[in-house]
Design an enzyme around this catalytic site. Structure first.
Site, PDB file in Angstrom:
ATOM      1  N   ASP A  96      56.731  86.729  -1.034  1.00 64.16           N
ATOM      2  CA  ASP A  96      55.331  86.613  -0.621  1.00 64.16           C
ATOM      3  C   ASP A  96      55.236  86.185   0.845  1.00 64.16           C
ATOM      4  O   ASP A  96      56.176  85.609   1.392  1.00 64.16           O
ATOM      5  CB  ASP A  96      54.609  85.552  -1.474  1.00 64.16           C
ATOM      6  CG  ASP A  96      54.598  85.928  -2.947  1.00 64.16           C
ATOM      7  OD1 ASP A  96      54.685  87.130  -3.252  1.00 64.16           O
ATOM      8  OD2 ASP A  96      54.508  84.996  -3.773  1.00 64.16           O
TER       9      ASP A  96
HETATM   10  N1  URA Z   1      58.101  84.320  -6.936  1.00 55.72           N
HETATM   11  C1  URA Z   1      56.930  84.144  -6.297  1.00 55.72           C
HETATM   12  O1  URA Z   1      55.956  83.704  -6.880  1.00 55.72           O
HETATM   13  N2  URA Z   1      56.862  84.470  -4.994  1.00 55.72           N
HETATM   14  C2  URA Z   1      57.902  84.949  -4.295  1.00 55.72           C
HETATM   15  O2  URA Z   1      57.770  85.215  -3.102  1.00 55.72           O
HETATM   16  C3  URA Z   1      59.109  85.123  -4.975  1.00 55.72           C
HETATM   17  C4  URA Z   1      59.181  84.804  -6.295  1.00 55.72           C
END
Ligand code: URA
Length: 231
Positions: A96
Site C-alpha cells: 500500500d
Molecule cells: N497488507 C496490507 O494491509 N497492506 C500492505 O501493504 C501489505 C499487506
C-alpha cells in the site's frame, strides 16, 4: 551497455566515440549498432561485458509512493530505480501507499508470476504497530484463520507480540502471512478490532532488508535469484 549498468546511455555513447567498445573484436563506431546479446561478444577496453537477461532488484520502499509502474498523481516505486533499470521492470505484488518495506522488482515475468501464484505460499513477514492490545487469543485466531470477507478464511498466519504498551493502548507485532490479499494485514487486524497504524514488510521469503536504507535499491545475487526460483 546501459542495461548492463556499464554506463548511462550518454556515457555509453562517449565510450563508443572513444573507440573503447568492440563487438566480436571489431570496433563499434555507431551508437545505434544492434547486437544479439546471446551471440555477440561486446567488450569494453577488451574486457567482455557479461550479459544478464533479467534484473532482480530489492527496494526498501518508503511510505508515500504507490506500487505501480506509472501514476499521474503520485510518486511510484519505479522512481527509486536508476534510469537505466526502469524499462520493462515491474513490482512483484504490491505494498500500500502508506506501507514501507521490502519490495521485489523484476523484468522476469515468469518468476514474478510464480512468486504470486496462490499455491506458492511464499511467507511474507510484516512489522506493525497496532492501536489496541493484541492478546494470546488473537495469536490463536490468526493461526486458525480469520473471516475478512473473502470466500475463504485466511490461511494460517503466525502472529508474534513484540511489545504491549498498556497505557498508550498500543501493540507492536510481527505477523507472517503466506497469501497476498488486498490490504490483507490491515483487514486481519480490523477483524480483531485493532487497527494498524504503521506497517512495514521486513521479509519476503528468505530475503530481508538487512540494513538496506529506506528508498535504496540493490540487485539480488545469483544465489538469491536461484533460491527464489526454487519456491
Ligand atoms: N497488507 C496490507 O494491509 N497492506 C500492505 O501493504 C501489505 C499487506
Amino acid at each position: 551497455l546501459s542495461q548492463m549498468q556499464v554506463a548511462t546511455r550518454s556515457e555509453s555513447k562517449k565510450l563508443i566515440k572513444m573507440k573503447r567498445i568492440t563487438k566480436n573484436g571489431a570496433l563499434v563506431t555507431d551508437g545505434g549498432e544492434k547486437c544479439d546479446p546471446q551471440k555477440d561478444c561486446i567488450c569494453l577496453d577488451g574486457h567482455p561485458i557479461a550479459y544478464q537477461e533479467y534484473h532482480y532488484l530489492m527496494l526498501h520502499k518508503p511510505a508515500g509512493c504507490v506500487t505501480a509502474t506509472e501514476d499521474r498523481r503520485d510518486k511510484t516505486v519505479m522512481d527509486y530505480l536508476p534510469d537505466n533499470l526502469r524499462r520493462g521492470l515491474s513490482p512483484v505484488g504490491r505494498l500500500d501507499k502508506d506501507t514501507e518495506g521490502l519490495l521485489l522488482i523484476t523484468d522476469d515475468g515468469a518468476l514474478n508470476h510464480s512468486l504470486l501464484a496462490p499455491g506458492r505460499h511464499v511467507p511474507k513477514t510484516y512489522y506493525a504497530r497496532i492501536h489496541g492490545i493484541v492478546t494470546e487469543a488473537d495469536i490463536t485466531a490468526f493461526k486458525n484463520g480469520l473471516d475478512i470477507g473473502e470466500k475463504k478464511m485466511t490461511a494460517p498466519a503466525t502472529l508474534k507480540i513484540l511489545h504491549i504498551a498498556e497505557n498508550e493502548q498500543t501493540s507492536e507485532i510481527l505477523v507472517t502471512i503466506t497469501e497476498g490479499k488486498f490490504h490483507q494485514v490491515k483487514r486481519m487486524f480490523e477483524r480483531i478490532g485493532c487497527p494498524v497504524t504503521f506497517l512495514k514488510r521486513v521479509e519476503f521469503g528468505f530475503l530481508n532488508l538487512d540494513g538496506l536504507p529506506t528508498g535504496e535499491v540493490r540487485e539480488l545475487s545469483s544465489e538469491e535469484v536461484e533460491k527464489l526460483q526454487s519456491y
